[in-house]
Design a protein around this motif. Structure first.
Motif, PDB file in Angstrom:
ATOM      1  N   VAL A 229       0.730  -1.430  -0.099  1.00 21.22           N
ATOM      2  CA  VAL A 229       0.102   0.123  -0.129  1.00 21.22           C
ATOM      3  C   VAL A 229       0.999   1.345   0.121  1.00 21.22           C
ATOM      4  O   VAL A 229       0.294   2.337  -0.470  1.00 21.22           O
ATOM      5  N   ALA A 230       2.160   1.149   0.399  1.00 19.94           N
ATOM      6  CA  ALA A 230       2.955   2.262   0.552  1.00 19.94           C
ATOM      7  C   ALA A 230       4.081   2.414  -0.646  1.00 19.94           C
ATOM      8  O   ALA A 230       4.775   3.241  -0.807  1.00 19.94           O
ATOM      9  N   GLN A 231       4.162   1.198  -1.406  1.00 21.84           N
ATOM     10  CA  GLN A 231       5.036   1.492  -2.389  1.00 21.84           C
ATOM     11  C   GLN A 231       4.748   2.180  -3.652  1.00 21.84           C
ATOM     12  O   GLN A 231       3.633   2.389  -3.814  1.00 21.84           O
ATOM     13  N   GLY A 232       5.960   2.880  -3.978  1.00 20.59           N
ATOM     14  CA  GLY A 232       5.530   4.150  -4.888  1.00 20.59           C
ATOM     15  C   GLY A 232       5.045   5.411  -4.222  1.00 20.59           C
ATOM     16  O   GLY A 232       4.631   6.294  -5.009  1.00 20.59           O
ATOM     17  N   LEU A 233       4.932   5.307  -3.010  1.00 22.62           N
ATOM     18  CA  LEU A 233       4.812   6.653  -2.258  1.00 22.62           C
ATOM     19  C   LEU A 233       5.886   7.137  -1.333  1.00 22.62           C
ATOM     20  O   LEU A 233       5.888   8.358  -1.080  1.00 22.62           O
ATOM     21  N   VAL A 234       6.683   6.385  -1.121  1.00 22.75           N
ATOM     22  CA  VAL A 234       7.721   6.775  -0.092  1.00 22.75           C
ATOM     23  C   VAL A 234       8.381   7.905  -0.789  1.00 22.75           C
ATOM     24  O   VAL A 234       8.823   7.833  -1.897  1.00 22.75           O
ATOM     25  N   ARG A 235       9.005   8.942   0.019  1.00 20.52           N
ATOM     26  CA  ARG A 235       9.447  10.057  -0.521  1.00 20.52           C
ATOM     27  C   ARG A 235      10.728   9.863  -1.419  1.00 20.52           C
ATOM     28  O   ARG A 235      11.520  10.857  -1.997  1.00 20.52           O
ATOM     29  N   ASP A 236      11.579   8.881  -1.190  1.00 23.32           N
ATOM     30  CA  ASP A 236      12.682   8.973  -2.097  1.00 23.32           C
ATOM     31  C   ASP A 236      12.412   8.758  -3.240  1.00 23.32           C
ATOM     32  O   ASP A 236      13.336   9.139  -4.465  1.00 23.32           O
ATOM     33  N   LEU A 237      11.183   8.578  -3.711  1.00 21.55           N
ATOM     34  CA  LEU A 237      10.912   8.407  -5.263  1.00 21.55           C
ATOM     35  C   LEU A 237      10.946   9.775  -6.031  1.00 21.55           C
ATOM     36  O   LEU A 237      11.463  10.053  -7.120  1.00 21.55           O
TER      37      LEU A 237
ATOM     38  N   VAL B  48      13.416  11.946  -5.242  1.00 19.72           N
ATOM     39  CA  VAL B  48      14.560  12.407  -5.706  1.00 19.72           C
ATOM     40  C   VAL B  48      15.039  11.489  -6.661  1.00 19.72           C
ATOM     41  O   VAL B  48      15.556  12.072  -7.615  1.00 19.72           O
ATOM     42  N   ARG B  49      14.588  10.373  -6.705  1.00 20.81           N
ATOM     43  CA  ARG B  49      15.225   9.350  -7.948  1.00 20.81           C
ATOM     44  C   ARG B  49      14.526  10.076  -9.240  1.00 20.81           C
ATOM     45  O   ARG B  49      15.186  10.166 -10.267  1.00 20.81           O
ATOM     46  N   TRP B  50      13.448  10.532  -9.390  1.00 16.48           N
ATOM     47  CA  TRP B  50      12.629  11.236 -10.418  1.00 16.48           C
ATOM     48  C   TRP B  50      13.394  12.424 -10.634  1.00 16.48           C
ATOM     49  O   TRP B  50      13.879  12.770 -11.859  1.00 16.48           O
ATOM     50  N   ALA B  51      13.776  13.411  -9.759  1.00 20.00           N
ATOM     51  CA  ALA B  51      14.463  14.601 -10.324  1.00 20.00           C
ATOM     52  C   ALA B  51      15.882  14.083 -10.782  1.00 20.00           C
ATOM     53  O   ALA B  51      16.299  14.761 -11.675  1.00 20.00           O
ATOM     54  N   LEU B  52      16.645  13.099 -10.046  1.00 19.32           N
ATOM     55  CA  LEU B  52      18.027  12.767 -10.690  1.00 19.32           C
ATOM     56  C   LEU B  52      17.879  12.207 -12.237  1.00 19.32           C
ATOM     57  O   LEU B  52      18.455  12.426 -12.994  1.00 19.32           O
ATOM     58  N   GLU B  53      16.482  11.580 -12.238  1.00 15.57           N
ATOM     59  CA  GLU B  53      16.423  10.997 -13.666  1.00 15.57           C
ATOM     60  C   GLU B  53      16.006  12.067 -14.853  1.00 15.57           C
ATOM     61  O   GLU B  53      16.736  11.983 -15.857  1.00 15.57           O
ATOM     62  N   GLU B  54      15.368  13.019 -14.288  1.00 14.90           N
ATOM     63  CA  GLU B  54      14.975  14.226 -15.297  1.00 14.90           C
ATOM     64  C   GLU B  54      16.534  14.919 -15.513  1.00 14.90           C
ATOM     65  O   GLU B  54      16.579  15.465 -16.572  1.00 14.90           O
TER      66      GLU B  54
ATOM     67  N   PHE C 193       9.975   9.438 -14.839  1.00 10.56           N
ATOM     68  CA  PHE C 193       9.310   9.060 -13.582  1.00 10.56           C
ATOM     69  C   PHE C 193       9.103   7.482 -13.628  1.00 10.56           C
ATOM     70  O   PHE C 193       9.232   6.549 -12.546  1.00 10.56           O
ATOM     71  N   ASP C 194       8.874   6.875 -15.010  1.00  8.36           N
ATOM     72  CA  ASP C 194       8.999   5.430 -14.931  1.00  8.36           C
ATOM     73  C   ASP C 194      10.431   4.995 -14.597  1.00  8.36           C
ATOM     74  O   ASP C 194      10.271   3.772 -13.815  1.00  8.36           O
ATOM     75  N   ALA C 195      11.050   5.400 -14.791  1.00 10.67           N
ATOM     76  CA  ALA C 195      12.613   4.924 -14.422  1.00 10.67           C
ATOM     77  C   ALA C 195      12.758   5.014 -12.978  1.00 10.67           C
ATOM     78  O   ALA C 195      13.385   3.949 -12.040  1.00 10.67           O
ATOM     79  N   ALA C 196      12.476   5.973 -12.489  1.00  9.71           N
ATOM     80  CA  ALA C 196      12.436   6.356 -10.902  1.00  9.71           C
ATOM     81  C   ALA C 196      11.722   5.248 -10.217  1.00  9.71           C
ATOM     82  O   ALA C 196      12.013   4.897  -9.371  1.00  9.71           O
ATOM     83  N   LEU C 197      10.277   5.019 -10.767  1.00  5.26           N
ATOM     84  CA  LEU C 197       9.471   4.136  -9.969  1.00  5.26           C
ATOM     85  C   LEU C 197       9.868   2.749 -10.078  1.00  5.26           C
ATOM     86  O   LEU C 197       9.901   1.887  -9.093  1.00  5.26           O
ATOM     87  N   ARG C 198      10.415   2.379 -11.198  1.00  8.77           N
ATOM     88  CA  ARG C 198      11.051   0.944 -11.473  1.00  8.77           C
ATOM     89  C   ARG C 198      12.300   0.721 -10.487  1.00  8.77           C
ATOM     90  O   ARG C 198      12.329  -0.365  -9.826  1.00  8.77           O
ATOM     91  N   ASN C 199      12.870   1.630 -10.333  1.00  7.78           N
ATOM     92  CA  ASN C 199      14.254   1.764  -9.539  1.00  7.78           C
ATOM     93  C   ASN C 199      13.680   1.328  -8.078  1.00  7.78           C
ATOM     94  O   ASN C 199      14.246   0.639  -7.378  1.00  7.78           O
ATOM     95  N   GLN C 200      12.685   2.251  -7.622  1.00 10.31           N
ATOM     96  CA  GLN C 200      12.283   1.924  -6.205  1.00 10.31           C
ATOM     97  C   GLN C 200      11.539   0.311  -6.098  1.00 10.31           C
ATOM     98  O   GLN C 200      11.975   0.098  -5.138  1.00 10.31           O
ATOM     99  N   LEU C 201      10.723   0.210  -6.991  1.00 15.77           N
ATOM    100  CA  LEU C 201      10.300  -1.031  -6.931  1.00 15.77           C
ATOM    101  C   LEU C 201      10.928  -2.232  -7.135  1.00 15.77           C
ATOM    102  O   LEU C 201      10.792  -3.185  -6.209  1.00 15.77           O
ATOM    103  N   ASP C 202      11.879  -2.126  -7.946  1.00 20.90           N
ATOM    104  CA  ASP C 202      13.028  -3.249  -8.029  1.00 20.90           C
ATOM    105  C   ASP C 202      13.633  -3.383  -6.636  1.00 20.90           C
ATOM    106  O   ASP C 202      13.981  -4.593  -6.214  1.00 20.90           O
ATOM    107  N   GLY C 203      13.973  -2.357  -6.066  1.00 23.04           N
ATOM    108  CA  GLY C 203      14.518  -2.482  -4.751  1.00 23.04           C
ATOM    109  C   GLY C 203      13.783  -3.112  -3.745  1.00 23.04           C
ATOM    110  O   GLY C 203      14.159  -4.198  -2.977  1.00 23.04           O
TER     111      GLY C 203
END
Length: 217
Positions: free
Chosen positions: A15-23, A25-31, A198-208
């Protein structure tokens, strides 16, 4: 900003996956096109001395780089945006900052309160008494935001760091149907989430999370 490491929780419930705030940061780095390494902290280890040295409150994200360490997702996104003209246009810096703070200080608090109430305290007896007022506050914020967006695709008309923060804030109420009352906001979130970064950042978080999923007893 070189040799970047982003710390996030190793696993959280679905229920919290994809919501934790490190997403964010990952998104900004990807952009921004900045390479980074992911490191993971178990929620049970967050209060260890070593991690508290990184983040005094035992939270995520933490960003480490050759320049030092940073905490707080909004501050980290701001630091990344300062190095990326797309995320922080030089001629609209003040406006971008204003919307970044609006996302975190005006829109996020009631939406986060509703998430916590529904997901973490949903069975408690006080929730039905308090929830209607929180929903009213959420709807008030959503209505104002919808009016501000008007016919614009993004908060400033083109994508910036403010949209990263606002989109991740709006995701906190994905367990409800409240956003559906505002078609322009639904389209806005879909537009932002369709970005490859966004897709890359989310996949990075969810893969972890997938790699660290607890083994069932």
């Amino acid at each position: 900003m070189k040799k970047i490491t982003v710390w996030g929780f190793s696993w959280v419930p679905p229920v919290a996956q994809g919501l934790v705030r490190d997403l964010r940061v990952r998104w900004a780095l990807e952009e921004a096109g900045l390479a980074y390494e992911s490191r993971w902290i178990d929620t049970g280890e967050r209060n260890s001395g070593d991690y508290r040295h990184k983040h005094p409150f035992g939270m995520v994200p933490v960003l480490e780089s050759a320049d030092g360490a940073m905490i707080e997702s909004g501050a980290i996104v701001h630091a990344i945006a300062e190095q990326c003209e797309v995320l922080m246009p030089a001629d609209r810096r003040a406006e971008t900052l204003g919307w970044m703070f609006t996302a975190l200080n005006t829109v996020e608090p009631p939406l986060w309160n509703l998430f916590v109430m529904d997901v973490l305290h949903g069975e408690e007896t006080w929730v039905p008494l308090r929830r209607p007022a929180v929903v009213d506050e959420v709807n008030h914020r959503l209505a104002a935001l919808s009016e501000c967006l008007s016919d614009r695709d993004y908060l400033l008309g083109h994508f910036t760091a403010a949209d990263i923060l606002m989109t991740t804030v709006l995701r906190f109420i994905r367990h409800t149907n409240l956003l559906a009352r505002f078609p322009s906001l639904v389209a806005y979130v879909e537009r932002c989430e369709a970005r490859p970064a966004f897709d890359a950042a989310l996949r990075n978080q969810l893969d972890g999370y997938a790699r660290n999923e607890p083994v069932a007893a």
